[in-house]
Design a protein around this motif. Structure first.
Motif, PDB file in Angstrom:
ATOM      1  N   THR B  48      -2.444  12.024 -15.954  1.00 28.23           N
ATOM      2  CA  THR B  48      -2.696  12.829 -15.170  1.00 28.23           C
ATOM      3  C   THR B  48      -2.377  14.397 -16.044  1.00 28.23           C
ATOM      4  N   THR B 116       2.656   8.298 -13.415  1.00 25.09           N
ATOM      5  CA  THR B 116       1.555   8.964 -12.857  1.00 25.09           C
ATOM      6  C   THR B 116       1.539   9.445 -12.611  1.00 25.09           C
ATOM      7  N   SER B 118       0.280  11.571  -8.234  1.00 23.31           N
ATOM      8  CA  SER B 118      -1.081  11.578  -7.418  1.00 23.31           C
ATOM      9  C   SER B 118      -0.739  13.273  -5.973  1.00 23.31           C
TER      10      SER B 118
END
Lengths: 221, 206
Positions: B48, B116, B118
């Protein structure tokens, strides 16, 4: 052995959830291949998470001589044949006597609603033939017509010449598909699990409490 | 809708029944150098744009990659005995193929970490912490989930972290939990993150 993968309503996965919980099957292996679309989550069958669950796992019961492959995500089409070829080799090496592929087809394909809501393909003299379930039809090009069944037919075509194999499909629509899974589980009980024994209740897995996700945050109201 | 029009419902059956499966032909990822790592203490696989930006600004600074595949969107950096893999999503290769090609690194590393992020709106739990700027929780999907699945499959230890962040630009406050995490998993933080304000690329609000 039962195998399932993503199709309309994910009824195959839900049914395998019911099989695993009801028969108390144990996870014995995870299956990894580049074709499997990855997924990591909590244990769908226990509150206490001691092991994360992955996209594809094998559950078995030695006493019942049953194994199920739970595939929780889809297969990348570009790599699918490679995955199926390896799966076929492993199935042959494991000396599995019969395979049932669980899947679904679109409900609008069921033209006579009074007929059974299940359909099948089989290469053996299966009990399915005695249950007034229609076979999946073959079109003028010799291909099975099972729209929405995902890779089930392809897998059947790769396995049917080496092992006793069936595809069991239910006509469903997208939505809350838990009743469809119960119907499929009852049929599997009747066909493969009871065999003259007394019936037993179906147990619901923990993960079914979250079929529609968590409740909305309180702050929203 | 016209009377009699057939409306095909949306479905989870992603597979188009008319599509014929083709034999898999492995494409060349065009790595600049051979993938033959030496000793690796810690392997960090980073996904990401948010976390990549933090790694570039605070961990790697002006370090040049030791290997890269532009086609696959992967850059590999060496930090003493540690290896950092930055992955920018490209559609040409699926995450499984990338993990497959990174197997020499994963198999050799003593510790494997996936990091990562989100959007905070996607955090599905009732026990969200009070500090909503950014917080770190485990479990995920994407290449880092594939990394962990591969490690589980091979009985290897792996830790996966997902930082839930607001969609606001990164600044010194919402990047802080990430930097704390980086420090705790053995990374040396060379500089803290400072937001650089940029003029919008359009004149909509001028």
């Amino acid at each position: 052995m039962a195998y399932t993968h993503v199709s309309v309503g994910n009824v195959g996965q839900l049914t395998v959830d019911l099989i695993i919980t009801t028969l108390n099957l144990k996870k014995v292996a995870s299956i990894w291949h580049p074709a499997i679309i990855p997924f990591i989550g909590g244990d769908p069958y226990q509150v206490e998470v001691d092991n994360p669950c992955t996209a594809c796992e094998l559950y078995t019961s030695e006493a019942l001589k049953i194994a199920v492959i739970q595939l929780r995500s889809s297969i990348e089409p570009r790599l699918a044949l490679d995955f199926f070829a390896l799966l076929r080799t492993d199935i042959l090496n494991l000396n599995i006597s019969e395979i049932v592929i669980l899947t679904t087809v679109f409900a609008y394909e069921l033209h006579n609603i009074e007929s059974s809501h299940f359909c099948y393909i089989s290469n053996s003299d299966t009990k399915l033939k005695k249950l007034h379930i229609s076979p999946i039809v073959v079109n003028e090009f010799g291909k099975y017509v099972a729209n929405g069944a995902g890779f089930a037919i392809k897998l059947y075509e790769l396995l049917h010449d080496v092992v006793k194999c069936s595809v069991l499909a239910k006509y469903v629509s997208e939505g809350d598909n838990r009743p469809d899974a119960f119907a499929m589980m009852n049929l599997i009980k009747e066909l493969y699990l009871l065999e003259g024994k007394n019936s037993f209740p179906i147990k619901i897995p923990l993960s079914w409490n979250y079929v529609f996700g968590n409740p909305p945050p309180v702050g929203l109201f | 809708m016209v009377f009699g029009e057939l409306v095909i419902p949306t479905t989870r059956a992603l597979w188009d029944d008319e599509e014929e499966l083709q034999e898999y032909v492995q494409s060349d990822m065009e790595w600049e150098h051979e993938l033959s790592p030496d000793v690796i203490d810690n392997l960090y696989v980073v996904d990401t744009s948010t976390v990549i930006k933090l790694f570039e600004k605070c961990i790697l600074t002006d370090l040049a990659p030791v290997n890269r595949s532009k086609r696959a969107g992967v850059r590999i950096y060496q930090l003493k005995q540690d290896t950092v893999v930055l992955y920018e999503h490209k559609t040409e290769f699926v995450s499984g193929e990338i993990i497959q090609s990174l197997r020499p690194f994963i198999d050799k590393a003593k510790n494997v970490y996936g990091i990562t992020s989100s959007p905070i709106a996607l955090y599905q739990s009732n026990d969200a912490p009070e500090d909503f700027t950014c917080f770190v929780r485990c479990l995920s999907t994407g290449i880092t989930a594939n990394l962990m699945s591969y490690c589980i499959h091979n009985n290897r230890g792996c830790q996966l972290f997902i930082g839930y962040v607001e969609q606001a630009p990164l600044d010194s406050i919402n990047s802080e939990p990430f930097l704390r995490l980086f420090g705790e998993i053995g990374l040396e933080i060379k500089s803290h993150y400072n937001m650089i304000l940029q003029a919008p690329s359009n004149n909509l609000y001028m």
